[in-house]
Motif scaffolding. Structure first.
Motif, short mmCIF file in Angstrom:
data_model
loop_
_atom_site.label_atom_id
_atom_site.label_comp_id
_atom_site.label_asym_id
_atom_site.label_seq_id
_atom_site.Cartn_x
_atom_site.Cartn_y
_atom_site.Cartn_z
N GLU A 174 0.09 -4.96 -7.44
CA GLU A 174 0.02 -3.63 -8.04
C GLU A 174 -0.51 -2.61 -7.03
OE1 GLU A 174 -2.24 -1.26 -11.70
OE2 GLU A 174 -2.39 -3.45 -11.54
N ASP A 175 -1.56 -2.98 -6.30
CA ASP A 175 -2.15 -2.05 -5.34
C ASP A 175 -1.20 -1.77 -4.18
OD1 ASP A 175 -4.39 -1.86 -6.87
OD2 ASP A 175 -5.63 -3.18 -5.65
N PHE A 176 -0.51 -2.82 -3.72
CA PHE A 176 0.38 -2.61 -2.58
C PHE A 176 1.64 -1.85 -2.99
CE2 PHE A 176 2.47 -3.55 1.44
CZ PHE A 176 1.39 -3.47 2.30
N ALA A 177 2.04 -2.00 -4.23
CA ALA A 177 3.18 -1.22 -4.71
C ALA A 177 2.88 0.28 -4.67
CB ALA A 177 3.56 -1.65 -6.13
N LYS A 178 1.63 0.64 -4.99
CA LYS A 178 1.22 2.04 -4.92
C LYS A 178 1.22 2.52 -3.47
CE LYS A 178 -1.68 1.74 -9.07
NZ LYS A 178 -3.07 1.78 -9.58
N LEU A 179 0.73 1.66 -2.58
CA LEU A 179 0.73 2.02 -1.17
C LEU A 179 2.15 2.17 -0.63
CD1 LEU A 179 -2.12 -0.33 0.13
CD2 LEU A 179 -2.25 2.14 -0.17
N GLN A 180 3.03 1.32 -1.11
CA GLN A 180 4.42 1.37 -0.64
C GLN A 180 5.05 2.73 -0.91
OE1 GLN A 180 7.29 -1.02 -2.79
NE2 GLN A 180 8.49 -1.40 -0.94
N LYS A 181 4.78 3.26 -2.07
CA LYS A 181 5.35 4.57 -2.41
C LYS A 181 4.79 5.66 -1.52
CE LYS A 181 6.13 3.43 -7.31
NZ LYS A 181 5.76 3.77 -8.71
N GLY A 182 3.48 5.61 -1.26
CA GLY A 182 2.86 6.65 -0.47
C GLY A 182 3.21 6.58 1.01
N LYS B 254 5.88 4.74 2.23
CA LYS B 254 7.30 4.39 2.41
C LYS B 254 7.45 3.12 3.24
CE LYS B 254 8.74 9.22 2.02
NZ LYS B 254 9.45 10.36 2.67
N ILE B 255 6.80 2.07 2.76
CA ILE B 255 6.72 0.81 3.50
C ILE B 255 8.00 -0.01 3.33
CG2 ILE B 255 5.43 -1.33 3.82
CD1 ILE B 255 3.01 0.13 2.55
N THR B 256 8.62 -0.32 4.44
CA THR B 256 9.78 -1.24 4.44
C THR B 256 9.46 -2.51 5.22
OG1 THR B 256 10.71 -0.20 6.42
CG2 THR B 256 11.43 0.65 4.28
N THR B 257 8.46 -2.42 6.12
CA THR B 257 8.09 -3.57 6.96
C THR B 257 6.58 -3.64 7.09
OG1 THR B 257 10.11 -3.27 8.28
CG2 THR B 257 8.39 -4.64 9.23
N VAL B 258 6.04 -4.86 6.97
CA VAL B 258 4.62 -5.07 7.21
C VAL B 258 4.44 -6.11 8.30
CG1 VAL B 258 3.92 -4.48 4.85
CG2 VAL B 258 4.34 -6.87 5.46
N GLY B 259 3.35 -5.97 9.05
CA GLY B 259 2.95 -6.99 10.00
C GLY B 259 1.80 -7.77 9.42
N VAL B 260 1.91 -9.09 9.38
CA VAL B 260 0.86 -9.95 8.84
C VAL B 260 0.20 -10.70 10.00
CG1 VAL B 260 0.31 -11.90 7.33
CG2 VAL B 260 2.03 -10.21 6.63
N ILE B 261 -1.11 -10.58 10.09
CA ILE B 261 -1.88 -11.24 11.15
C ILE B 261 -2.79 -12.26 10.51
CG2 ILE B 261 -3.56 -10.93 13.00
CD1 ILE B 261 -1.68 -7.91 11.87
N PRO C 64 5.29 -13.70 -2.32
CA PRO C 64 6.18 -13.33 -3.43
C PRO C 64 6.09 -11.85 -3.79
CG PRO C 64 5.06 -15.38 -3.92
CD PRO C 64 4.42 -14.83 -2.70
N ALA C 65 4.88 -11.28 -3.71
CA ALA C 65 4.72 -9.86 -4.04
C ALA C 65 5.50 -9.00 -3.05
CB ALA C 65 3.25 -9.49 -4.02
N LEU C 66 5.39 -9.31 -1.77
CA LEU C 66 6.12 -8.55 -0.75
C LEU C 66 7.63 -8.72 -0.91
CD1 LEU C 66 3.85 -9.24 2.36
CD2 LEU C 66 3.94 -7.16 0.98
N ASP C 67 8.05 -9.93 -1.27
CA ASP C 67 9.48 -10.17 -1.50
C ASP C 67 9.99 -9.34 -2.67
OD1 ASP C 67 9.59 -11.95 0.59
OD2 ASP C 67 9.43 -13.75 -0.67
N GLU C 68 9.22 -9.29 -3.75
CA GLU C 68 9.63 -8.52 -4.92
C GLU C 68 9.68 -7.03 -4.61
OE1 GLU C 68 7.83 -9.33 -8.74
OE2 GLU C 68 7.34 -11.39 -8.13
N LEU C 69 8.86 -6.59 -3.69
CA LEU C 69 8.85 -5.18 -3.31
C LEU C 69 9.87 -4.87 -2.21
CD1 LEU C 69 4.96 -4.65 -3.23
CD2 LEU C 69 6.55 -3.79 -4.97
N ASN C 70 10.65 -5.92 -1.84
CA ASN C 70 11.68 -5.78 -0.80
C ASN C 70 11.10 -5.29 0.53
OD1 ASN C 70 13.96 -6.55 -2.44
ND2 ASN C 70 13.76 -4.56 -3.47
#
Length: 414
Positions: free
Chosen positions: A36-44, A46-53, A70-76
């Motif tokens: 839920e929190d990352f979905a809000k960030l995605q809108k603000g 405009k996230i299409t790619t994330v780097g995971v460390i 799974p959350a990132l997959d669902e958010l494309n």
């Protein structure tokens, strides 16, 4: 002893929000707020790619990846994964991750793990915005970006010790430097924007890591309440940390799946991070970083523990009333007098031994012949001289050498 920490008044399953520079979701089950929190960030953003460390496997074994992926997959959202971070991260690891991320620059970074992945991610978050800048620019102290000049970072914290999810510090070693160094980078640009502290993610943390991270939090608190830059805020937080670590670290070591113990250790580490973010650190960390620079396999908390009693001895002599209050959970007979410094140091050392830290510097492979190179490393590593200057007692190279020598063997056997 009266329970001054009121821990029984709180439900560990209630997820709360701790706000500062970083917005932290804290409590058992907090990981479930990620989507839920990352979905809000995605809108603000405009996230299409994330780097995971992250590290090699703990991000999976703790259960975090089962929620995050799974959350990132669902958010494309496309995931660029760097999973090679090790204890005491190095310049090499940062450069490897940068090479991966600069090919397809992510709009957001996510770190999963303890201090090592998060510190690595913090430095990367800035360097991604400045393709012409390198780690050397950080090391030279010539590069201090503004807070806006970085790729934002979301931290999923899986250890209870570093406080790096909530502070403005990062540590990345340069093992190629002569002598090797483990510097601290300080800039508001590397505050994470969001973090999750979910004690459920700590249930599989190995005993050694639980031990060393707990001692790290205790050291943060001890130094933050005794620098010349301390404040009532850093002091109050530090005193609470002392009570929480003393009570719950032994429980977590004996009962690794005790969620209440994990909850309060997670909280202690977090507020210890806030404490030293305000009060800063001084001698224990300055000297430990040189030990780890010469041997990166030494866990940070273990390096601190072998030094802490000797540093406490000098700190107590300078600030006996503050240190007596800090040590109240460990011993209630201390009266806050300078002449108790040796006794106080032995009290802490015996407690460390009682929970499993019996080593001293000589047990880590160093001898008195190594002291000159350790001292040299301290004074060549930024910003250790500055940290030493804010200790509550005067420190020069002779004092540094004296502490290293004293910490070679147990104080209580001298």
């Amino acid at each position: 002893m009266t329970n001054i920490i009121d821990d029984e008044l709180f439900d560990i399953n209630t997820v709360c929000t701790i706000r500062g520079h970083t917005c932290v979701k804290f409590g058992c089950g907090a990981i479930n707020t990620f989507k839920e929190d990352f979905a809000k960030l995605q809108k603000g953003y405009k996230i299409t790619t994330v780097g995971v460390i992250t590290g090699k496997s703990s991000y999976k074994s703790c259960g975090a990846w089962d929620v995050v992926k799974p959350a990132l997959d669902e958010l494309n959202i496309k995931v660029l994964l760097y999973d090679k971070v090790k204890t005491n991260p190095s310049k090499k690891m940062v450069n490897e991750a940068l090479e991966l991320f600069r090919e397809d620059k992510p709009q957001y970074l996510i770190s999963i793990g303890g201090g090592s992945p998060t510190d690595t991610a913090k430095v990367i978050s800035v360097l991604l915005e400045f393709p012409k800048k390198t780690m050397e620019d950080f090391y030279n102290g010539e590069f201090s970006p503004l807070a806006e000049e970085r790729v934002p970072l979301f931290v999923i914290n899986t250890t209870a010790g570093t406080g790096t999810e909530i502070d403005q510090f990062a540590v990345v070693s340069d093992l190629e430097f002569n002598p090797p160094m483990k510097p601290i980078f300080v800039t508001e640009a590397i505050y994470p924007t969001h973090a999750i502290n979910d004690p459920n993610l700590l249930l599989s943390v190995p005993k050694g890591l639980t031990l060393y991270t707990g001692v790290d939090a205790l050291n943060h608190a001890m130094e933050a309440c005794s620098t010349v830059t301390r404040s009532p805020f850093s002091y109050d937080l530090a005193i609470r940390v002392s009570h929480l670590v003393h009570k719950y670290l032994p429980i977590a070591l004996k009962e690794p799946e005790n969620k209440t113990a994990r909850y309060w250790l997670h909280y202690a580490a977090c507020i210890a991070g806030i404490s030293f973010d305000n009060g800063l650190l001084h001698m224990t960390h300055s000297l430990e970083h040189s030990l780890a620079a010469f041997d990166p396999k030494i866990p940070h908390g273990l390096g601190l523990a072998v030094l802490q009693p000797s540093v406490l001895k000098r700190t107590y002599a300078a600030l006996p009333k503050i240190m007596a209050k800090f040590l109240l959970p460990f011993d209630q007979t201390l009266e806050g007098k300078p002449e108790e410094a040796e006794k106080a140091a032995c009290i802490l050392e015996k407690w460390l031994m009682s929970i499993g830290i019996t080593e001293k510097i000589k047990d880590l492979g160093f001898t008195e012949k190594d002291i000159p190179k350790l001292v040299e490393s301290v004074y060549k590593t930024p910003p250790m001289s500055t940290l030493l200057s804010i200790a509550p007692f005067p420190i020069d190279k002779d004092v540094v050498a004296e502490v290293y020598k004293e910490a070679m063997t147990p104080l209580s056997k001298k």
